[in-house]
Design a protein around this motif. Sequence first.
Motif, PDB file in Angstrom:
ATOM      1  N   TYR A   6       0.827  -1.206   0.000  1.00 32.39           N
ATOM      2  CA  TYR A   6       0.000   0.000   0.000  1.00 32.39           C
ATOM      3  C   TYR A   6       0.862   1.258   0.000  1.00 32.39           C
ATOM      4  CZ  TYR A   6      -3.026   3.639   2.039  1.00 32.39           C
ATOM      5  OH  TYR A   6      -3.689   4.814   2.294  1.00 32.39           O
ATOM      6  N   ILE A   7       1.933   1.238   0.779  1.00 39.06           N
ATOM      7  CA  ILE A   7       2.833   2.386   0.813  1.00 39.06           C
ATOM      8  C   ILE A   7       3.720   2.424  -0.426  1.00 39.06           C
ATOM      9  CG2 ILE A   7       4.738   3.463   2.088  1.00 39.06           C
ATOM     10  CD1 ILE A   7       2.047   3.805   3.403  1.00 39.06           C
ATOM     11  N   GLY A   8       4.001   1.258  -1.002  1.00 38.19           N
ATOM     12  CA  GLY A   8       4.793   1.234  -2.229  1.00 38.19           C
ATOM     13  C   GLY A   8       6.118   0.530  -2.095  1.00 38.19           C
ATOM     14  N   ASN A   9       6.256  -0.323  -1.080  1.00 42.53           N
ATOM     15  CA  ASN A   9       7.490  -1.080  -0.874  1.00 42.53           C
ATOM     16  C   ASN A   9       7.220  -2.571  -0.959  1.00 42.53           C
ATOM     17  OD1 ASN A   9       9.098   1.228  -0.344  1.00 42.53           O
ATOM     18  ND2 ASN A   9       8.353   1.286   1.753  1.00 42.53           N
ATOM     19  N   ALA A  10       8.293  -3.325  -1.157  1.00 43.56           N
ATOM     20  CA  ALA A  10       8.159  -4.778  -1.187  1.00 43.56           C
ATOM     21  C   ALA A  10       8.035  -5.338   0.213  1.00 43.56           C
ATOM     22  CB  ALA A  10       9.357  -5.394  -1.896  1.00 43.56           C
ATOM     23  N   ARG A  11       8.572  -4.632   1.188  1.00 40.40           N
ATOM     24  CA  ARG A  11       8.528  -5.094   2.582  1.00 40.40           C
ATOM     25  C   ARG A  11       8.635  -3.892   3.509  1.00 40.40           C
ATOM     26  NH1 ARG A  11      13.199  -6.250   0.241  1.00 40.40           N
ATOM     27  NH2 ARG A  11      12.478  -8.324  -0.310  1.00 40.40           N
ATOM     28  N   LEU A  12       8.356  -4.113   4.777  1.00 37.68           N
ATOM     29  CA  LEU A  12       8.482  -3.054   5.763  1.00 37.68           C
ATOM     30  C   LEU A  12       9.946  -2.640   5.867  1.00 37.68           C
ATOM     31  CD1 LEU A  12       6.504  -1.630   7.783  1.00 37.68           C
ATOM     32  CD2 LEU A  12       7.417  -3.153   9.533  1.00 37.68           C
ATOM     33  N   PRO A  13      10.262  -1.339   5.762  1.00 35.91           N
ATOM     34  CA  PRO A  13      11.661  -0.911   5.781  1.00 35.91           C
ATOM     35  C   PRO A  13      12.252  -0.928   7.189  1.00 35.91           C
ATOM     36  CG  PRO A  13      10.234   0.993   5.650  1.00 35.91           C
ATOM     37  CD  PRO A  13       9.345  -0.221   5.546  1.00 35.91           C
ATOM     38  N   ASP A  14      13.535  -0.773   7.241  1.00 34.93           N
ATOM     39  CA  ASP A  14      14.229  -0.673   8.518  1.00 34.93           C
ATOM     40  C   ASP A  14      13.796   0.592   9.245  1.00 34.93           C
ATOM     41  OD1 ASP A  14      16.660   0.388  10.212  1.00 34.93           O
ATOM     42  OD2 ASP A  14      17.004  -1.770   9.938  1.00 34.93           O
ATOM     43  N   PRO A  15      13.554   0.509  10.574  1.00 32.59           N
ATOM     44  CA  PRO A  15      13.112   1.697  11.315  1.00 32.59           C
ATOM     45  C   PRO A  15      14.066   2.883  11.228  1.00 32.59           C
ATOM     46  CG  PRO A  15      12.753  -0.273  12.614  1.00 32.59           C
ATOM     47  CD  PRO A  15      13.541  -0.707  11.405  1.00 32.59           C
ATOM     48  N   LYS A  16      15.314   2.654  10.877  1.00 31.82           N
ATOM     49  CA  LYS A  16      16.287   3.738  10.779  1.00 31.82           C
ATOM     50  C   LYS A  16      16.345   4.356   9.380  1.00 31.82           C
ATOM     51  CE  LYS A  16      19.266   1.777  14.376  1.00 31.82           C
ATOM     52  NZ  LYS A  16      20.628   1.267  14.708  1.00 31.82           N
ATOM     53  N   SER A  17      15.561   3.801   8.451  1.00 30.61           N
ATOM     54  CA  SER A  17      15.605   4.287   7.069  1.00 30.61           C
ATOM     55  C   SER A  17      14.656   5.461   6.865  1.00 30.61           C
ATOM     56  CB  SER A  17      15.229   3.157   6.107  1.00 30.61           C
ATOM     57  OG  SER A  17      13.853   2.829   6.253  1.00 30.61           O
ATOM     58  N   PRO A  18      14.899   6.291   5.845  1.00 28.64           N
ATOM     59  CA  PRO A  18      13.998   7.416   5.551  1.00 28.64           C
ATOM     60  C   PRO A  18      12.587   6.957   5.187  1.00 28.64           C
ATOM     61  CG  PRO A  18      16.104   7.685   4.424  1.00 28.64           C
ATOM     62  CD  PRO A  18      16.086   6.297   4.982  1.00 28.64           C
ATOM     63  N   GLU A  19      12.476   5.759   4.605  1.00 26.90           N
ATOM     64  CA  GLU A  19      11.168   5.269   4.187  1.00 26.90           C
ATOM     65  C   GLU A  19      10.247   5.004   5.384  1.00 26.90           C
ATOM     66  OE1 GLU A  19      14.032   4.040   3.136  1.00 26.90           O
ATOM     67  OE2 GLU A  19      14.036   4.591   1.009  1.00 26.90           O
ATOM     68  N   TRP A  20      10.849   4.740   6.537  1.00 29.53           N
ATOM     69  CA  TRP A  20      10.058   4.466   7.728  1.00 29.53           C
ATOM     70  C   TRP A  20       9.101   5.607   8.044  1.00 29.53           C
ATOM     71  CZ3 TRP A  20       9.483   0.067  10.417  1.00 29.53           C
ATOM     72  CH2 TRP A  20       8.924   0.132  11.693  1.00 29.53           C
ATOM     73  N   ARG A  21       9.533   6.827   7.746  1.00 29.73           N
ATOM     74  CA  ARG A  21       8.711   8.007   8.026  1.00 29.73           C
ATOM     75  C   ARG A  21       7.406   7.956   7.241  1.00 29.73           C
ATOM     76  NH1 ARG A  21      12.067  11.536   6.506  1.00 29.73           N
ATOM     77  NH2 ARG A  21      13.193  11.634   8.487  1.00 29.73           N
ATOM     78  N   LEU A  22       7.417   7.371   6.046  1.00 29.95           N
ATOM     79  CA  LEU A  22       6.197   7.257   5.248  1.00 29.95           C
ATOM     80  C   LEU A  22       5.140   6.448   5.988  1.00 29.95           C
ATOM     81  CD1 LEU A  22       7.727   6.504   1.719  1.00 29.95           C
ATOM     82  CD2 LEU A  22       6.791   8.679   2.539  1.00 29.95           C
ATOM     83  N   TYR A  23       5.563   5.381   6.643  1.00 28.52           N
ATOM     84  CA  TYR A  23       4.635   4.541   7.382  1.00 28.52           C
ATOM     85  C   TYR A  23       4.075   5.287   8.587  1.00 28.52           C
ATOM     86  CZ  TYR A  23       6.132   0.528   4.615  1.00 28.52           C
ATOM     87  OH  TYR A  23       6.362  -0.345   3.582  1.00 28.52           O
ATOM     88  N   ARG A  24       4.942   6.012   9.263  1.00 25.50           N
ATOM     89  CA  ARG A  24       4.483   6.770  10.427  1.00 25.50           C
ATOM     90  C   ARG A  24       3.511   7.875  10.010  1.00 25.50           C
ATOM     91  NH1 ARG A  24       6.196   6.662  15.211  1.00 25.50           N
ATOM     92  NH2 ARG A  24       5.799   8.902  15.467  1.00 25.50           N
ATOM     93  N   ASP A  25       3.837   8.599   8.964  1.00 22.06           N
ATOM     94  CA  ASP A  25       2.993   9.716   8.542  1.00 22.06           C
ATOM     95  C   ASP A  25       1.640   9.249   8.008  1.00 22.06           C
ATOM     96  OD1 ASP A  25       5.043  11.369   9.281  1.00 22.06           O
ATOM     97  OD2 ASP A  25       5.722  11.811   7.239  1.00 22.06           O
TER      98      ASP A  25
END
Length: 294
Positions: A195-214
């Motif tokens: 749904y967010i556009g990734n193959a898997r949940l990213p590492d919490p330290k990665s910039p992509e993690w912010r997309l999930y939080r937002d």
Amino acid sequence: MLIMVAARTLSLGAQAPSPSVERNVVYGMFSGLALLMDVHRPARPNGIGIVAIVGTGFHAGTAYNSPPMKDHPAQLGIFVQPLVASGYTVFVINHRGMPIFRHPAALQDAERAVRFVRHNAARFGIAALRIGAVGASSGGYLAAMLGVRAGTGDAADPDEANRDEARVQAVVAFCPPTDLTGPFDEFGLSATAAYIGNARLPDPKSPEWRLYRDASPVNSVTADDAPVLLIHGDKDTTVPLEHSEKMEVALKAASVATKLVRVPGAGHRMAPNPENIDFTAEMIRWFDSHLRSR
């Protein structure tokens, strides 16, 4: 003969009104793609509208003649039919979904649906400032977002409907994912990541993690949010109960009216059970309290 005709006319006139459905109302367009809703009208309207969003794991059928999400029979039975029977006008929507569309397409469509309904309130015989949202699973996520996002309209938009606010005035969310960082089972994890556009949940330290939080309702809670009723099975593994518990804590901390109904023994696909909590009645009471009494 005249007496017989008069009696027949009186008999027909005494027939009770019945519910009806206006199908495939176009509530918006995206690149030539029509966004459709079905308007379920009660026999005796109470003047309140509810936008309903079924859960599909954020997916939409891609084949010709794929069953539209607004025709989901089980979920229509759980929350649409009881609402219509209680006098609510219910707008069941399709929205863009995976695998073709990613976040925030579905949310944009849900907000557009609210704006369309609000802008056409007189046409539908409802109050523009008393609109609720209900949904299950991914639909519960979108319903929750409609209650916690500002949804401010664009005063300069040439489409007058887009000038209206998209925030609803009350929410009922069944088993909603409220924190897209988890926890989930394998299906919930893959659906959320896609749904967010990734193959898997990213590492919490990665910039992509912010997309999930937002994109998480729990991180959008403010004091002016709509009242939210959460209904969740305590045996749900796809979207664990923890999601609704987190949301309840966040809403209470912001002094927003909320209630969490835990359904004992229920998994992700809840169904009415005479031996269990009557969550249908809970839903009706919530909307009655927060919409009909305004």
